[in-house]
Design an enzyme around this catalytic site. Structure first.
Site, PDB file in Angstrom:
ATOM      1  N   LYS A  22      71.039  23.417  42.765  1.00 46.48           N
ATOM      2  CA  LYS A  22      72.488  23.681  42.778  1.00 46.48           C
ATOM      3  C   LYS A  22      72.880  24.498  43.999  1.00 46.48           C
ATOM      4  O   LYS A  22      73.820  24.153  44.719  1.00 46.48           O
ATOM      5  CB  LYS A  22      72.889  24.435  41.502  1.00 46.48           C
ATOM      6  CG  LYS A  22      74.275  25.091  41.591  1.00 46.48           C
ATOM      7  CD  LYS A  22      74.661  25.803  40.331  1.00 46.48           C
ATOM      8  CE  LYS A  22      74.565  27.279  40.241  1.00 46.48           C
ATOM      9  NZ  LYS A  22      75.148  28.185  41.167  1.00 46.48           N
ATOM     10  N   ASN A  23      72.160  25.587  44.229  1.00 49.47           N
ATOM     11  CA  ASN A  23      72.594  26.508  45.284  1.00 49.47           C
ATOM     12  C   ASN A  23      72.359  25.959  46.689  1.00 49.47           C
ATOM     13  O   ASN A  23      72.948  26.447  47.644  1.00 49.47           O
ATOM     14  CB  ASN A  23      71.955  27.889  45.105  1.00 49.47           C
ATOM     15  CG  ASN A  23      72.559  28.604  43.898  1.00 49.47           C
ATOM     16  OD1 ASN A  23      73.695  28.323  43.513  1.00 49.47           O
ATOM     17  ND2 ASN A  23      71.805  29.497  43.279  1.00 49.47           N
ATOM     18  N   CYS A 123      83.790  38.527  39.030  1.00 47.49           N
ATOM     19  CA  CYS A 123      83.417  37.555  38.011  1.00 47.49           C
ATOM     20  C   CYS A 123      82.496  38.251  37.024  1.00 47.49           C
ATOM     21  O   CYS A 123      82.200  39.436  37.179  1.00 47.49           O
ATOM     22  CB  CYS A 123      82.767  36.327  38.620  1.00 47.49           C
ATOM     23  SG  CYS A 123      81.127  36.616  39.217  1.00 47.49           S
ATOM     24  N   ARG A 128      82.182  40.449  43.622  1.00 45.83           N
ATOM     25  CA  ARG A 128      81.540  39.615  44.654  1.00 45.83           C
ATOM     26  C   ARG A 128      82.444  39.553  45.890  1.00 45.83           C
ATOM     27  O   ARG A 128      83.158  38.573  46.103  1.00 45.83           O
ATOM     28  CB  ARG A 128      81.212  38.238  44.070  1.00 45.83           C
ATOM     29  CG  ARG A 128      80.137  38.375  42.975  1.00 45.83           C
ATOM     30  CD  ARG A 128      79.832  37.099  42.281  1.00 45.83           C
ATOM     31  NE  ARG A 128      78.916  36.256  43.018  1.00 45.83           N
ATOM     32  CZ  ARG A 128      78.460  35.086  42.552  1.00 45.83           C
ATOM     33  NH1 ARG A 128      78.846  34.653  41.365  1.00 45.83           N
ATOM     34  NH2 ARG A 128      77.634  34.366  43.267  1.00 45.83           N
ATOM     35  N   ASP A 313      68.750  35.488  40.268  1.00 45.33           N
ATOM     36  CA  ASP A 313      69.027  34.331  39.406  1.00 45.33           C
ATOM     37  C   ASP A 313      67.914  34.066  38.387  1.00 45.33           C
ATOM     38  O   ASP A 313      68.045  33.164  37.557  1.00 45.33           O
ATOM     39  CB  ASP A 313      69.245  33.065  40.262  1.00 45.33           C
ATOM     40  CG  ASP A 313      70.522  33.135  41.076  1.00 45.33           C
ATOM     41  OD1 ASP A 313      71.321  34.059  40.871  1.00 45.33           O
ATOM     42  OD2 ASP A 313      70.713  32.242  41.939  1.00 45.33           O
ATOM     43  N   ARG A 405      76.905  24.006  34.498  1.00 42.10           N
ATOM     44  CA  ARG A 405      77.106  24.313  35.924  1.00 42.10           C
ATOM     45  C   ARG A 405      75.782  24.268  36.683  1.00 42.10           C
ATOM     46  O   ARG A 405      75.791  24.035  37.892  1.00 42.10           O
ATOM     47  CB  ARG A 405      77.679  25.731  36.090  1.00 42.10           C
ATOM     48  CG  ARG A 405      79.138  25.887  35.794  1.00 42.10           C
ATOM     49  CD  ARG A 405      79.592  27.262  36.243  1.00 42.10           C
ATOM     50  NE  ARG A 405      79.203  27.486  37.607  1.00 42.10           N
ATOM     51  CZ  ARG A 405      78.680  28.625  38.092  1.00 42.10           C
ATOM     52  NH1 ARG A 405      78.518  29.667  37.310  1.00 42.10           N
ATOM     53  NH2 ARG A 405      78.334  28.746  39.351  1.00 42.10           N
TER      54      ARG A 405
HETATM   55  C1  LIG Z   1      70.910  38.239  48.235  1.00 40.65           C
HETATM   56  C2  LIG Z   1      71.053  37.508  46.936  1.00 40.65           C
HETATM   57  O1  LIG Z   1      70.229  37.655  46.058  1.00 40.65           O
HETATM   58  N1  LIG Z   1      72.090  36.696  46.814  1.00 40.65           N
HETATM   59  C3  LIG Z   1      72.400  36.001  45.589  1.00 40.65           C
HETATM   60  C4  LIG Z   1      73.893  35.844  45.452  1.00 40.65           C
HETATM   61  O2  LIG Z   1      74.379  35.062  46.517  1.00 40.65           O
HETATM   62  P1  LIG Z   1      75.908  35.226  46.939  1.00 40.65           P
HETATM   63  O3  LIG Z   1      76.024  34.485  48.206  1.00 40.65           O
HETATM   64  O4  LIG Z   1      76.826  34.927  45.821  1.00 40.65           O
HETATM   65  O5  LIG Z   1      75.989  36.756  47.148  1.00 40.65           O
HETATM   66  P2  LIG Z   1      75.492  37.548  48.411  1.00 40.65           P
HETATM   67  O6  LIG Z   1      74.124  37.155  48.776  1.00 40.65           O
HETATM   68  O7  LIG Z   1      76.546  37.380  49.425  1.00 40.65           O
HETATM   69  O8  LIG Z   1      75.513  39.021  47.856  1.00 40.65           O
HETATM   70  C5  LIG Z   1      74.451  39.932  48.076  1.00 40.65           C
HETATM   71  C6  LIG Z   1      74.986  41.352  47.984  1.00 40.65           C
HETATM   72  O9  LIG Z   1      75.848  41.595  49.084  1.00 40.65           O
HETATM   73  C7  LIG Z   1      77.102  42.059  48.652  1.00 40.65           C
HETATM   74  N2  LIG Z   1      78.143  41.457  49.540  1.00 40.65           N
HETATM   75  C8  LIG Z   1      78.147  40.111  49.719  1.00 40.65           C
HETATM   76  C9  LIG Z   1      79.091  39.512  50.535  1.00 40.65           C
HETATM   77  C10 LIG Z   1      80.055  40.325  51.169  1.00 40.65           C
HETATM   78  O10 LIG Z   1      80.918  39.854  51.907  1.00 40.65           O
HETATM   79  N3  LIG Z   1      80.019  41.663  50.947  1.00 40.65           N
HETATM   80  C11 LIG Z   1      79.082  42.262  50.142  1.00 40.65           C
HETATM   81  O11 LIG Z   1      79.071  43.473  49.971  1.00 40.65           O
HETATM   82  C12 LIG Z   1      77.233  41.572  47.213  1.00 40.65           C
HETATM   83  O12 LIG Z   1      78.087  42.370  46.467  1.00 40.65           O
HETATM   84  C13 LIG Z   1      75.797  41.628  46.726  1.00 40.65           C
HETATM   85  O13 LIG Z   1      75.469  42.914  46.275  1.00 40.65           O
HETATM   86  O14 LIG Z   1      74.198  35.245  44.226  1.00 40.65           O
HETATM   87  C14 LIG Z   1      73.705  33.926  44.076  1.00 40.65           C
HETATM   88  C15 LIG Z   1      74.118  33.475  42.695  1.00 40.65           C
HETATM   89  O15 LIG Z   1      73.664  34.341  41.722  1.00 40.65           O
HETATM   90  C16 LIG Z   1      72.197  33.930  44.264  1.00 40.65           C
HETATM   91  O16 LIG Z   1      71.733  32.608  44.235  1.00 40.65           O
HETATM   92  C17 LIG Z   1      71.786  34.616  45.550  1.00 40.65           C
HETATM   93  O17 LIG Z   1      70.379  34.693  45.618  1.00 40.65           O
HETATM   94  C1  LIG Z   2      75.568  32.876  39.524  1.00 38.54           C
HETATM   95  C2  LIG Z   2      75.129  31.756  40.035  1.00 38.54           C
HETATM   96  O1  LIG Z   2      75.863  30.894  40.758  1.00 38.54           O
HETATM   97  P1  LIG Z   2      77.305  31.051  41.409  1.00 38.54           P
HETATM   98  O2  LIG Z   2      77.124  31.891  42.630  1.00 38.54           O
HETATM   99  O3  LIG Z   2      77.659  29.644  41.762  1.00 38.54           O
HETATM  100  O4  LIG Z   2      78.220  31.685  40.403  1.00 38.54           O
HETATM  101  C3  LIG Z   2      73.712  31.304  39.846  1.00 38.54           C
HETATM  102  O5  LIG Z   2      73.306  30.285  40.450  1.00 38.54           O
HETATM  103  O6  LIG Z   2      72.980  31.960  39.090  1.00 38.54           O
END
Ligand SMILES: CC(=O)N[C@H]1[C@@H](OP(=O)(O)OP(=O)(O)OC[C@H]2O[C@@H](n3ccc(=O)[nH]c3=O)[C@H](O)[C@@H]2O)O[C@H](CO)[C@@H](O)[C@@H]1O
Ligand SMILES: C=C(OP(=O)(O)O)C(=O)O
Length: 427
Positions: A22-23, A123, A128, A313, A405
């Site tokens: 998915k990711n 969320c 996020r 995850d 999802r």
């Molecule tokens: C590093 C990590 O494990 N990332 C996870 C994150 O990705 P996702 O891409 O959603 O989140 P990020 O990797 O960007 O976030 C990592 C960290 O950085 C912080 N942050 C992020 C973006 C930003 O603009 N500012 C900021 O402060 C977030 O609050 C978080 O604490 O959630 C996805 C869904 O669960 C997982 O598949 C990813 O493995």
């Molecule tokens: C939280 C997840 O996905 P999403 O960033 O799409 O919400 C996930 O894959 O565990």
């Protein structure tokens, strides 16, 4: 609304086919915006988020055709073509439901020089933010305005220019957006402290197949030399390491043995180490990995962190597994501040878990007992399914749309290896 009904206590044994990730899929789909030629993605999982992303791209002017929709076929093939971009707006209604929608920002900026994308907001698993995505685009020359819940980004007249991006914290989403924006920018871009998740490497490989020039794959420094244009390509989505890890936990929690067909060992080092430390036997087999229980589970101490460390995850699924371990485990969640929504639900099934700030103390119990439960996010829902597979009696997991999802044909895959599980619809 649908429910999943599980009558627990059956040992699982057999083969589970691992779907496309998915990711990875959700960051490969927006690559279609980067070229006017067709992008064909193979091994796309049959998931609600993939369909929603297709609809979002349709709204932006991308045509999509899907093959392989027969129920017995795994791995759909989608051909996407953005001959022209007819809209550069990702509205709140879509971004709210599917956070990955934010990943149209970078490609729209690269191709169309503008993008208006709803701010995703918080969320269930925590806040996020997207400040790092925006700072990365600013480093490439974008002008950013925030108004009425939307980000409006515009590129200077001649388009984005290469720049230096150094992330203060590792962000998967911001690395993806920066990479997709930089491939068409003028000149070179360096991304420091880039995320190293295998899904980022999958994205970079797809972009390279489309004609991008990227170096530093699998490292935390990506160097991109912008090109004039990208062309079409055919690319196969990597296998889902989180789905594979989740089924490994199903083998563990039921005292069973599952062959994870298609799983790639090199993409899941800390998950496999965790399973081995918990007492499971992990073996290489042709085309995949076999995970087998070997006596009572051992407790673990695990902290989530960016790849190659233990993934956030997988935290919920490991917690379900460790709730039956022989001793006390300590789990610490460092990525999301509120990713323990499964704890009260697991407790209703007899688990003994205490949350202390960002950590959870999991005292192993002898058995879990089935109960009606619900969760507010994807991996939390999977942890309840796992608990249900091991529990005595019946468990009903509601809000199945979370599972849809991220887990393709969950019931079907689990039934095939001996689980007593079905989906019931309340109409
Ligand atoms: C590093 C990590 O494990 N990332 C996870 C994150 O990705 P996702 O891409 O959603 O989140 P990020 O990797 O960007 O976030 C990592 C960290 O950085 C912080 N942050 C992020 C973006 C930003 O603009 N500012 C900021 O402060 C977030 O609050 C978080 O604490 O959630 C996805 C869904 O669960 C997982 O598949 C990813 O493995
Ligand atoms: C939280 C997840 O996905 P999403 O960033 O799409 O919400 C996930 O894959 O565990």
């Amino acid at each position: 609304m649908d429910r999943i009904i599980i009558r627990g206590g059956r040992r699982l044994e057999g083969k589970v086919c691992i779907s496309g990730a998915k990711n990875a899929a959700l960051t490969l789909l927006p690559c279609a915006l980067l070229t006017d030629e067709p992008l064909t993605l193979r091994n796309l999982p049959r998931l609600a988020d993939v369909d929603s992303f297709g609809h979002l791209l349709n709204q932006l002017g991308v045509s999509t055709t899907v093959e392989g929709s027969k129920p017995e076929e795994f791995g759909r093939v989608m051909t996407l073509r953005a001959a022209t971009i007819s809209s550069t707006v990702a509205p709140y209604d879509i971004v709210r439901k599917m956070r990955a929608s934010i990943l149209v920002l970078g490609p729209l900026m690269a191709r169309a020089g503008e993008a208006t994308v709803s701010l995703p907001g918080g969320c269930a698993i925590g806040n996020r933010p997207i400040d790092l995505h925006l700072k990365a685009l600013e480093a490439l020359g974008a002008h950013i305005e925030l108004a009425a819940g939307y980000v409006k980004a515009t590129a200077p007249k001649g388009g984005l220019t290469g720049g230096h991006i150094s992330f203060p914290v590792v962000s998967v989403g911001a690395t993806e957006n920066a990479l997709m924006a930089a491939v068409l920018a003028k000149g070179a871009t360096v991304i420091e402290n880039a995320a190293r998740e295998p899904e980022i490497t999958d994205l970079a490989k797809c972009l390279i197949a489309m004609g991008a020039r990227i170096e530093g794959l699998r490292t935390d420094t990506l160097t991109i030399q912008g090109v004039e244009e990208l062309h079409g390509a055919t690319y196969s989505v990597m296998p889902d390491r989180i789905e594979a890890g989740s089924y490994a936990c199903a083998a563990a929690i039921t005292g069973g043995s599952l062959e994870l067909v298609g799983a790639r060992k090199e993409t899941m080092p800390s998950i496999l180490t965790g399973l081995q430390d918990a007492g499971l036997i992990v073996e290489d087999v042709a085309g995949g990995i076999k995970v087998s229980a070997d006596g009572r589970l051992r407790p673990l101490s695990i902290s989530t962190a960016p790849y190659p460390a233990f993934p956030t995850d997988m935290q919920a699924q490991f917690m379900a597994m460790l709730s039956l371990a022989d001793g006390t485990s300590l789990l610490t969640e460092t990525i999301f501040e509120n990713r323990y929504m499964h704890v009260p639900e697991l407790a209703r099934m007899g688990a003994d878990i205490e949350v202390r700030g960002r950590s959870a103390v999991v005292r192993g119990v002898e058995k879990l007992i089935g109960a009606p439960v619900m969760a507010t996010d994807l991996r939390a829902s999977m942890s309840l399914v796992l608990a249900g597979l091991a529990a005595e009696g019946e468990t009903q997991v509601s809000r199945v749309y979370h599972l849809d999802r991220g887990y393709e044909r969950l019931e079907e895959k689990l039934q095939a290896v001996g689980a007593d599980i079905e989906r019931a619809s309340d109409g």
